[in-house]
Design an enzyme around this catalytic site. Sequence first.
Site, PDB file in Angstrom:
ATOM      1  N   CYS A   1      15.558  29.803 -93.143  1.00  0.00           N
ATOM      2  CA  CYS A   1      16.413  30.577 -93.541  1.00  0.00           C
ATOM      3  C   CYS A   1      15.830  31.645 -92.422  1.00  0.00           C
ATOM      4  O   CYS A   1      15.095  32.474 -93.176  1.00  0.00           O
ATOM      5  CB  CYS A   1      16.105  31.230 -95.272  1.00  0.00           C
ATOM      6  SG  CYS A   1      17.553  30.307 -95.966  1.00  0.00           S
TER       7      CYS A   1
ATOM      8  N   TYR B   1       4.635  15.576 -79.958  1.00  0.00           N
ATOM      9  CA  TYR B   1       3.757  17.204 -80.985  1.00  0.00           C
ATOM     10  C   TYR B   1       5.680  17.686 -81.523  1.00  0.00           C
ATOM     11  O   TYR B   1       6.177  18.795 -81.581  1.00  0.00           O
ATOM     12  CB  TYR B   1       4.386  18.285 -79.673  1.00  0.00           C
ATOM     13  CG  TYR B   1       3.338  18.135 -78.720  1.00  0.00           C
ATOM     14  CD1 TYR B   1       2.000  17.920 -79.219  1.00  0.00           C
ATOM     15  CD2 TYR B   1       3.211  17.506 -77.315  1.00  0.00           C
ATOM     16  CE1 TYR B   1       0.717  17.867 -78.277  1.00  0.00           C
ATOM     17  CE2 TYR B   1       2.298  17.561 -76.819  1.00  0.00           C
ATOM     18  CZ  TYR B   1       0.987  17.367 -77.333  1.00  0.00           C
ATOM     19  OH  TYR B   1      -0.266  17.060 -76.681  1.00  0.00           O
TER      20      TYR B   1
HETATM   21  N1  LLP Z   1      -6.050  16.181 -73.771  1.00  0.00           N
HETATM   22  C1  LLP Z   1      -6.835  17.662 -74.056  1.00  0.00           C
HETATM   23  C2  LLP Z   1      -8.129  18.154 -74.215  1.00  0.00           C
HETATM   24  C3  LLP Z   1      -5.304  18.530 -73.966  1.00  0.00           C
HETATM   25  O1  LLP Z   1      -6.333  19.791 -74.741  1.00  0.00           O
HETATM   26  C4  LLP Z   1      -4.226  17.991 -74.818  1.00  0.00           C
HETATM   27  C5  LLP Z   1      -2.799  19.315 -75.183  1.00  0.00           C
HETATM   28  C6  LLP Z   1      -3.898  17.036 -74.352  1.00  0.00           C
HETATM   29  C7  LLP Z   1      -5.300  16.353 -73.500  1.00  0.00           C
HETATM   30  C8  LLP Z   1      -2.892  15.888 -74.033  1.00  0.00           C
HETATM   31  O2  LLP Z   1      -1.398  16.751 -72.773  1.00  0.00           O
HETATM   32  P1  LLP Z   1      -0.533  16.434 -72.999  1.00  0.00           P
HETATM   33  O3  LLP Z   1      -0.421  14.878 -71.939  1.00  0.00           O
HETATM   34  O4  LLP Z   1       0.426  16.017 -73.965  1.00  0.00           O
HETATM   35  O5  LLP Z   1       0.916  17.042 -71.913  1.00  0.00           O
HETATM   36  N2  LLP Z   1       2.275  21.690 -79.030  1.00  0.00           N
HETATM   37  C9  LLP Z   1       2.419  21.365 -76.785  1.00  0.00           C
HETATM   38  C10 LLP Z   1       1.247  20.866 -77.234  1.00  0.00           C
HETATM   39  C11 LLP Z   1       0.593  21.173 -76.795  1.00  0.00           C
HETATM   40  C12 LLP Z   1      -0.672  20.506 -76.122  1.00  0.00           C
HETATM   41  C13 LLP Z   1      -2.279  20.754 -76.347  1.00  0.00           C
HETATM   42  N3  LLP Z   1      -3.673  19.608 -75.447  1.00  0.00           N
HETATM   43  C14 LLP Z   1       3.503  21.232 -76.621  1.00  0.00           C
HETATM   44  O6  LLP Z   1       4.945  21.138 -78.421  1.00  0.00           O
HETATM   45  O7  LLP Z   1       4.363  21.331 -75.685  1.00  0.00           O
END
Ligand code: LLP
Length: 429
Positions: A352, A381
């Site tokens: 909602c 995510y």
């Molecule tokens: N290392 C650190 C310190 C991080 O803060 C993150 C992600 C990663 C690695 C990995 O990032 P990746 O390779 O997955 O891009 N919820 C958001 C993404 C937030 C990411 C936070 N930190 C989304 O759904 O796009």
Amino acid sequence: MSYDFNLKTKDNHLIIGDLDANDLAEKYQTPLYVVDEQKIRENYNKLYSAFSSKYPKLHMCYASKANTALAVMKILNTEGSYIDAVSPGEIYTALTVGFKPEEIMFTGNNVTTEELEYAHKAGVKLNIDSVSALERLSTIEGTEGREISIRVNPMVEAGHHEHCITGGPKSKFGIREDEAVEVYQRAVDLGFKPIGMHSHIGSEILESEPFMLAVESMMNIAGKVHQEVGVDFKFLDFGGGFGIPYSPDEDELDLETFTTDIINLFKSKLEEYDMGEPYFFIEPGRFLVGNAAVILTRVNTVKQSYRKFVGVDCGFGTLLRPTMYGSYHHIVTANKMDEEDVEEIDIAGNLCESGDLFARDRPMPKLEEGDLLAILNAGAYAFTMASQYNSRPRPAEILVNKDQVDIIRRREEMSDIFHGQSIPTRLLK
Ligand code: LLP
């Protein structure tokens, strides 16, 4: 070029592993997260070999915040991955799955002293995010002489949304680049042994330029710390952020060019500052698991209001990204894979809130009640950001490996909605 997501189809149906998505939905019900084991393994090996063929002293620390399903983490454990953990809960999960403490990197942000103590006692690698945390760590018994790493802000901004930019002047993460020498010196004075440096600039990055700028910036900071404080780095950790195509208009990262450029730059900086051969660490989350899962959701309502809405049986409690970041997730019709798009419609969730939409004006085939949609790229995510908002139990999660299938998380029941709660007896009189 139009990206096609490498989907398999047969007789108009979507195939996951070797199995028909429609049969899976029938048997396990919807909404349903379906994870494809082989995709995770392929992603891991693709990224690992792209980097390690150019610099073998590599560790990939899977950013577990992307997907903490025990089975998913176990798959990466069997591939030889390390772990990036951001909370005691993620450390606990990784240890439970079988990762060794030394394979876990704890990068907390605004952590309490108790959390630092938990991580210290667990024996994991500690990556410190502030001077405050450094000072407080030194008050914990047994931390004298402990190896640590420090997170710096390389002043490079990147990411698919403002919320996902973790470098630059507005970012809460890491220490300032111009205080790095002082902070590393303070770490030495407090009796620590600094052995690492870390940065992470943002998430869902599809070009190499921001990574190149970040590597250059962090290597200059590390070089300075090496020369002025005498720190011998055992590893340099450049974080994650490697993007994947979410929309057909996006292209995959050109891994070969990207890794060649990054590693060449890394090596030349090591040489420039005479830093030996430390380990090269990265922390991919989305790249390893993002495209390895879909959400199967059933159309239950087709409604022509002022616009045409196709309503499905899950909402932003199951996948928050479109609502939270305006993210595009490609959606296919698992029982009409060969049918042409004929109209532009809105695909709406069952919560909602007006913002509970998976897509606006999305070209789709003619959709009817009972059709099965697959929301793609729901491996990263998705469940980790899921909620029971509107008192809707969270979906089940299954793991497909070719023609095998296992339930890796049971569907929540109604009673799970109030799990752990109680009504004070005085209110029951
Ligand atoms: N290392 C650190 C310190 C991080 O803060 C993150 C992600 C990663 C690695 C990995 O990032 P990746 O390779 O997955 O891009 N919820 C958001 C993404 C937030 C990411 C936070 N930190 C989304 O759904 O796009």
